[in-house]
Design a protein around this motif. Structure first.
Motif, PDB file in Angstrom:
ATOM      1  N   GLU A 131       0.803  -1.218   0.000  1.00  0.00           N
ATOM      2  CA  GLU A 131       0.000   0.000   0.000  1.00  0.00           C
ATOM      3  C   GLU A 131       0.841   1.275   0.000  1.00  0.00           C
ATOM      4  O   GLU A 131       0.496   2.263  -0.639  1.00  0.00           O
ATOM      5  CB  GLU A 131      -0.937   0.029   1.220  1.00  0.00           C
ATOM      6  N   ARG A 132       1.970   1.257   0.710  1.00  0.00           N
ATOM      7  CA  ARG A 132       2.726   2.507   0.861  1.00  0.00           C
ATOM      8  C   ARG A 132       4.100   2.237   1.446  1.00  0.00           C
ATOM      9  O   ARG A 132       4.415   1.111   1.838  1.00  0.00           O
ATOM     10  CB  ARG A 132       1.978   3.489   1.761  1.00  0.00           C
ATOM     11  N   LEU A 133       4.886   3.291   1.530  1.00  0.00           N
ATOM     12  CA  LEU A 133       6.184   3.256   2.190  1.00  0.00           C
ATOM     13  C   LEU A 133       6.011   3.877   3.578  1.00  0.00           C
ATOM     14  O   LEU A 133       5.549   5.015   3.703  1.00  0.00           O
ATOM     15  CB  LEU A 133       7.202   4.060   1.375  1.00  0.00           C
ATOM     16  N   ILE A 134       6.371   3.137   4.612  1.00  0.00           N
ATOM     17  CA  ILE A 134       6.152   3.594   5.990  1.00  0.00           C
ATOM     18  C   ILE A 134       7.484   4.049   6.584  1.00  0.00           C
ATOM     19  O   ILE A 134       8.459   3.296   6.609  1.00  0.00           O
ATOM     20  CB  ILE A 134       5.544   2.473   6.850  1.00  0.00           C
ATOM     21  N   TYR A 135       7.514   5.264   7.058  1.00  0.00           N
ATOM     22  CA  TYR A 135       8.702   5.868   7.685  1.00  0.00           C
ATOM     23  C   TYR A 135       8.779   5.373   9.130  1.00  0.00           C
ATOM     24  O   TYR A 135       8.020   5.802   9.990  1.00  0.00           O
ATOM     25  CB  TYR A 135       8.546   7.386   7.582  1.00  0.00           C
ATOM     26  N   LEU A 136       9.682   4.422   9.393  1.00  0.00           N
ATOM     27  CA  LEU A 136       9.759   3.784  10.708  1.00  0.00           C
ATOM     28  C   LEU A 136      10.738   4.464  11.655  1.00  0.00           C
ATOM     29  O   LEU A 136      10.524   4.485  12.868  1.00  0.00           O
ATOM     30  CB  LEU A 136      10.165   2.311  10.559  1.00  0.00           C
ATOM     31  N   SER A 137      11.846   4.972  11.125  1.00  0.00           N
ATOM     32  CA  SER A 137      12.812   5.671  11.969  1.00  0.00           C
ATOM     33  C   SER A 137      12.276   7.074  12.263  1.00  0.00           C
ATOM     34  O   SER A 137      11.152   7.415  11.873  1.00  0.00           O
ATOM     35  CB  SER A 137      14.178   5.723  11.273  1.00  0.00           C
ATOM     36  N   HIS A 138      13.079   7.876  12.930  1.00  0.00           N
ATOM     37  CA  HIS A 138      12.621   9.230  13.278  1.00  0.00           C
ATOM     38  C   HIS A 138      13.828  10.153  13.248  1.00  0.00           C
ATOM     39  O   HIS A 138      14.739  10.021  14.064  1.00  0.00           O
ATOM     40  CB  HIS A 138      11.982   9.228  14.667  1.00  0.00           C
ATOM     41  N   ASP A 139      13.833  11.069  12.269  1.00  0.00           N
ATOM     42  CA  ASP A 139      14.993  11.941  12.085  1.00  0.00           C
ATOM     43  C   ASP A 139      15.288  12.784  13.324  1.00  0.00           C
ATOM     44  O   ASP A 139      14.372  13.308  13.967  1.00  0.00           O
ATOM     45  CB  ASP A 139      14.766  12.907  10.917  1.00  0.00           C
ATOM     46  N   HIS A 140      16.566  12.926  13.623  1.00  0.00           N
ATOM     47  CA  HIS A 140      17.027  13.919  14.582  1.00  0.00           C
ATOM     48  C   HIS A 140      17.510  15.115  13.757  1.00  0.00           C
ATOM     49  O   HIS A 140      18.676  15.205  13.398  1.00  0.00           O
ATOM     50  CB  HIS A 140      18.164  13.372  15.444  1.00  0.00           C
ATOM     51  N   SER A 141      16.578  15.988  13.408  1.00  0.00           N
ATOM     52  CA  SER A 141      16.892  17.114  12.530  1.00  0.00           C
ATOM     53  C   SER A 141      16.008  18.299  12.881  1.00  0.00           C
ATOM     54  O   SER A 141      14.961  18.154  13.524  1.00  0.00           O
ATOM     55  CB  SER A 141      16.673  16.728  11.060  1.00  0.00           C
ATOM     56  N   TYR A 142      16.441  19.465  12.424  1.00  0.00           N
ATOM     57  CA  TYR A 142      15.671  20.676  12.682  1.00  0.00           C
ATOM     58  C   TYR A 142      14.291  20.596  12.035  1.00  0.00           C
ATOM     59  O   TYR A 142      13.272  20.912  12.660  1.00  0.00           O
ATOM     60  CB  TYR A 142      16.430  21.888  12.142  1.00  0.00           C
TER      61      TYR A 142
END
Length: 248
Positions: A131-142
């Protein structure tokens, strides 16, 4: 068993500051015939990418250092073990003699179809589904901090001019954050039969939106991985490293 495809390229940078870790193998090449393929006939494995930062070759050394430490330390399949290993790598980095440098890291520790995702910085782990691409990580960014506060949307972040500002990682650059208790992002997950993990540096995620990545990989990410790389070669600027992992 795991089927793995991977690729890296220095883009238009002077140095290859990325590094790839494929369960004991380390790659840091300016150019690579893509895709490279591995079959890993064991139940557990570790996969990661690092994107170094620092003047001259310091970024290259930083990302290579972390991959070599991942190989040396090994990572047991638990969230606590992953944190302890990354903390140990940070402490080793601080005493290594590197000055004003650091690296992102993102990866997956696999045990069959189960995965533990980890990251520090803005390198990413996605899960491909039909169905989709799931963003599992979480950026440490501004820019991720703006998304977290609801100031901009996740989709708007792709076009944000200051999305390159990284706020955490491994290295002496980030020692004050580690001392204050900031931690890598670590989360558990599980793959279904037709799903796969996509691990990448921002040389991919900053240049191709998630929806287009999914479109290029659909309906079979293993067969269409080269299609993704061919498109990335058309828009590349930064170093990029990409790993696709499917459990079998």
């Amino acid at each position: 068993m795991f089927k793995v495809l991977f690729c890296m390229d220095k883009g238009f940078r002077d140095y290859q500051q990325d590094c790839i870790y494929i369960d004991g193998e380390i790659f840091q090449l300016e150019y690579m015939k893509c895709p490279q393929e591995r079959k890993i006939n064991q139940k557990s494995a570790v996969f990661a990418v690092c994107d170094g930062m620092g003047g001259l070759s310091e970024g290259e050394k930083a990302s290579s250092f972390v991959c070599r430490m991942l190989k040396k330390c090994g990572i047991p399949f638990s969230k606590d073990s992953i944190y302890r290993v990354l903390f140990r790598i940070q402490k080793k980095f601080e005493s290594s003699g590197f000055v004003w440098s650091g690296t992102t890291v993102a990866g997956v520790v696999m045990n069959g179809f189960k995965g533990i995702i980890f990251n520090a910085g803005d390198s990413r782990v996605y899960k491909y589904t039909d169905e989709r691409l799931i963003y599992l990580s979480h950026d440490h960014s501004y820019v991720q901090s703006l998304v977290d506060k609801g100031i901009i949307s996740y989709q708007e972040a792709f076009y944000y001019p200051e999305k390159y500002i990284v706020e955490f990682g491994i290295g002496d650059l980030f020692s004050p954050d580690w001392k204050k208790g900031k931690k890598p992002y670590i989360v558990e997950d599980k793959l279904e039969e037709n799903e796969a993990y996509l691990i990448c540096t921002d040389g991919l995620s900053d240049y191709i939106p998630d929806s287009q990545i999914h479109y290029l990989l659909y309906p079979d990410p293993l067969k269409n991985f080269k299609r993704l790389i061919d498109q990335l070669d058309k828009v590349k600027s930064d170093n990029y490293s990409v790993i696709l992992v499917k459990a079998c």
